[in-house]
Design an enzyme around this catalytic site. Structure first.
Site, PDB file in Angstrom:
ATOM      1  N   CYS A   1     -24.577 -23.434 -39.335  1.00  0.00           N
ATOM      2  CA  CYS A   1     -24.216 -25.184 -38.646  1.00  0.00           C
ATOM      3  C   CYS A   1     -23.025 -25.256 -39.843  1.00  0.00           C
ATOM      4  CB  CYS A   1     -24.512 -26.779 -38.680  1.00  0.00           C
ATOM      5  SG  CYS A   1     -26.489 -26.163 -37.837  1.00  0.00           S
TER       6      CYS A   1
ATOM      7  N   GLU B   1     -29.415 -23.256 -30.754  1.00  0.00           N
ATOM      8  CA  GLU B   1     -28.577 -23.708 -31.560  1.00  0.00           C
ATOM      9  C   GLU B   1     -27.771 -24.863 -32.266  1.00  0.00           C
ATOM     10  OE1 GLU B   1     -29.989 -27.355 -34.401  1.00  0.00           O
ATOM     11  OE2 GLU B   1     -30.265 -25.375 -34.506  1.00  0.00           O
TER      12      GLU B   1
ATOM     13  N   ARG C   1     -31.303 -37.582 -33.083  1.00  0.00           N
ATOM     14  CA  ARG C   1     -31.537 -36.800 -33.420  1.00  0.00           C
ATOM     15  C   ARG C   1     -30.332 -36.065 -32.780  1.00  0.00           C
ATOM     16  NH1 ARG C   1     -32.456 -33.332 -38.493  1.00  0.00           N
ATOM     17  NH2 ARG C   1     -32.028 -31.690 -38.151  1.00  0.00           N
TER      18      ARG C   1
ATOM     19  N   ARG D   1     -27.923 -33.204 -30.926  1.00  0.00           N
ATOM     20  CA  ARG D   1     -27.874 -30.643 -30.910  1.00  0.00           C
ATOM     21  C   ARG D   1     -27.304 -30.642 -29.956  1.00  0.00           C
ATOM     22  NH1 ARG D   1     -28.081 -33.009 -35.394  1.00  0.00           N
ATOM     23  NH2 ARG D   1     -28.728 -32.002 -37.415  1.00  0.00           N
TER      24      ARG D   1
END
Length: 382
Positions: free
Chosen positions: A126, A173, A216, A218
């Site tokens: 990420c 992801e 959260r 994503r």
């Protein structure tokens, strides 16, 4: 880390074989014991693995971390044929839970060494695309995203594998900022690359709080090969109404070491007050036990300030590693063989398992429908 239930075997090796074993172990960055375990496990898996007919589908687990994606796709009936992860501490946790040491640097693995598979899954790194990562790199005068020669090109290793292996589908992801990075150019390159290889691509930002008591968000990028002619699973996935509460994931008897010291607690309060006076939102996050937490980050080990659990007549405390695991939806049977610092990093970098499980199940429903339709066509033509 040895387990009290571990069994021991004693093998005598001649000097030449022992020397080869030692050299090869060092080359792979493993102790002799771990290398022998890996080699034995790989061979036994090869010799004894279940016939693929007993699995609904096969998949590979890239940038595997501690196996959050794997847990989700195995729960949906999948069989993992290959995994890759570079971090040695994550490898330790992965091995402890799956009996398999992931292969290392994906950039060094030839596609011919990767087995054919139905699905590719991966939470590729990420940092080059995160708000914090971009700011840090730019402050140091470094490039980010696809211009970063060390991490930004890792997406292209995913593309390299997809291009050669042609899986039926994939699920990637990342942090939600990926969509807006570099005014959207990075995200467009990713989607265009995947579409050019013959996949119907869709993306969706989803919040883990539909399944766990954690806010959260994503981004998930899903692709289905155009030849399958099915709607993208992300587009039709229905998420349940959030209902989980922080109090439901807390341990009953918590070691006092997780309670903040007076010095740290005073510092966090002063820091928050200073920024509040300046109109900034920086500060600690004391949790409503009947609500949800902020996003658990990999830096949680530093002071735990983003998620603090209130305590009666005491300073607040950090979450324990097991509570962090629960906050990400990992089962209590999931082993945590590393230090608290590494555990906080690992769960902070992981996926929310029940959310990915829901996505995985939607994928499998689609793929099974394709197989049923194809069987029907074959029967009609027969």
């Amino acid at each position: 880390m040895p387990n009290k239930d571990d069994k021991q075997i004693h093998i005598k090796l001649d000097e030449q074989l022992h020397s080869k074993l030692k050299q090869t172990s060092q080359k792979n960055g493993l102790s002799i014991q771990d290398f022998v375990k890996k080699t034995l496990n790989d061979e036994l898996t090869y010799q004894m693995k279940l016939p693929l007919e007993e699995s609904k589908f096969t998949f590979i687990d890239l940038f595997a971390g501690i196996g959050g994606m794997r847990l989700a796709f195995e729960a949906a009936g999948g069989k993992c044929l290959f995994s890759s992860e570079i971090d040695k501490f994550c490898k330790k946790t992965y091995f402890e839970n799956f009996g398999e040491i992931p292969e290392g640097d994906i950039t060094q693995i030839p596609v011919d060494d990767i087995p054919d598979h139905d699905m590719l899954v991966g939470g590729f790194p990420c940092q080059p695309f995160s708000i914090a990562g971009v700011s840090k790199k730019r402050s140091l005068g470094k490039e980010d995203g696809f211009l970063d020669q060390t991490q930004g090109t890792l997406f292209f290793d995913i593309a390299r594998i997809i291009k050669h292996k042609r899986p039926k589908a994939f699920l990637l992801e990342n942090v939600k900022n990926l969509r807006s990075h570099d005014k959207g150019k990075t995200f467009r390159v990713i989607c265009d690359t995947l579409q050019e290889m013959g996949y119907s691509v869709s993306s969706r930002i989803m919040d883990g709080q539909h399944f766990v008591p954690q806010h959260r968000e994503r981004i998930f990028i899903a692709g289905v090969h155009e030849s399958l002619n099915v709607n993208n699973p992300l587009d039709e996935l229905e998420l349940p109404e959030p209902s989980a509460k922080v109090k439901d994931i807390l341990e009953k008897n918590v070691n006092p070491k997780y309670t903040l010291s007076d010095k740290l607690w005073d510092y966090l309060q002063a820091y928050s007050a200073k920024h509040k006076a300046k109109g900034n939102g920086f500060g600690f996050g004391k949790v409503d036990l009947n609500g949800v937490t902020r996003t658990l980050s990999a830096r949680y080990h530093k002071d735990g300030s983003e998620i603090l659990i209130p305590q009666r007549n005491k300073n607040p405390r950090r979450l324990t590693p097991r509570e962090c695991a629960r906050l990400q939806g990992f089962p209590d049977t999931f082993s945590i063989p590393v230090s608290d610092t590494q555990a906080y990093r690992q769960f902070g970098n992981s996926v929310t398992v029940p959310l990915v499980s829901a996505v995985a199940q939607e994928f499998i429903t689609k793929l099974e429908q394709v197989e049923q339709d194809n069987s029907s066509v074959h029967l009609q033509h027969g």
